[in-house]
Write an enzyme that holds these catalytic residues in place. Structure first.
Site, PDB file in Angstrom:
ATOM      1  N   GLY A 159      49.201  46.990  44.520  1.00  0.00           N
ATOM      2  CA  GLY A 159      49.371  45.603  44.944  1.00  0.00           C
ATOM      3  C   GLY A 159      50.708  45.313  45.586  1.00  0.00           C
TER       4      GLY A 159
ATOM      5  CG  ASP B 103      43.942  51.069  46.618  1.00  0.00           C
ATOM      6  OD1 ASP B 103      44.089  50.611  47.767  1.00  0.00           O
ATOM      7  OD2 ASP B 103      43.444  52.190  46.391  1.00  0.00           O
ATOM      8  CE1 TYR B 104      45.908  51.772  51.172  1.00  0.00           C
ATOM      9  CE2 TYR B 104      47.000  50.435  52.814  1.00  0.00           C
ATOM     10  CZ  TYR B 104      46.036  51.353  52.477  1.00  0.00           C
ATOM     11  OH  TYR B 104      45.208  51.847  53.443  1.00  0.00           O
ATOM     12  CD  GLN B 105      52.754  51.160  48.631  1.00  0.00           C
ATOM     13  OE1 GLN B 105      52.287  50.168  49.202  1.00  0.00           O
ATOM     14  NE2 GLN B 105      52.784  52.334  49.211  1.00  0.00           N
TER      15      GLN B 105
END
Length: 201
Positions: A98, A94-96
């Protein structure tokens, strides 16, 4: 006397010895790290947990590299890090939304860089179907056929360990490991030691 309050002279002595022991422990750890230095890279490495994997003592943080506005610069940063011996790459599904995995995938797809790093990412789901979707998305974004360490992310609620087992998340991870898509399985989360121990048990 057992209940006697420490004197003002005793307190500085205790502080001194605590500081001295802390410094000695830090020096011992530093010496151990230096002893494990790979002379070809110059960056110390250490064994990762109970595995036989040697990783650099510094990791490239996926959230931060995903936040670099100029994506060409982000790729250059990662290539320079690898060239200097930084082999431990971290990200999460879920960072940015994807974006972190995508830019890491772009960097590792070039010039055979993927085989030079230990690649970790994280699964934000607890159930079987969601975990499999997370894994497929991560593999696609990272442009790789395997994740070196796949972790259940943010095990911070009392029922998280139960859900990972009961809803099939762990089953998905074990199947992925058997299929060669995941090499090692772990979890993250630092809210409460009880939850950590529950997951380990």
């Amino acid at each position: 006397m057992p209940n006697e309050t420490p004197s003002s002279e005793a307190t500085p002595r205790r502080t001194f010895f605590r500081t001295l022991l802390g410094s000695a422990a830090a020096a011992a750890l530093a010496q151990q790290a230096i002893a494990q230095t790979d002379s070809s890279s110059g960056l110390p490495t250490r064994r990762l947990g109970r595995t036989n994997e040697q990783v650099s003592i510094l990791a490239l943080g996926g959230w931060h590299i995903g936040s670099v506005e100029n994506k060409d610069e982000a790729v250059r940063i990662m290539h320079a890090a690898i060239d200097e011996g930084l082999t431990f790459f971290d990200s999460a599904w879920d960072y940015q939304m994807g974006g972190s995995e995508e830019i890491i995938g772009r960097a590792l797809a070039l010039e055979g860089k993927r085989d030079k790093v230990f690649l970790m990412t994280k699964n934000c789901e607890r159930d079987y179907a969601g975990s499999m979707r997370c894994l497929d998305d991560s593999l696609r974004r990272l442009k790789t056929d395997r994740i070196d360490l796949w972790q259940f992310h943010e095990m911070v609620y009392d029922n998280d360990p139960d859900w990972v087992f009961e809803k099939g998340g762990l089953k998905a991870a074990l199947e992925a490991q058997k299929a060669g898509k995941v090499r090692h399985i772990g979890f993250t989360g630092h809210k409460d030691p009880r939850i950590h121990l529950k997951m380990l048990n």
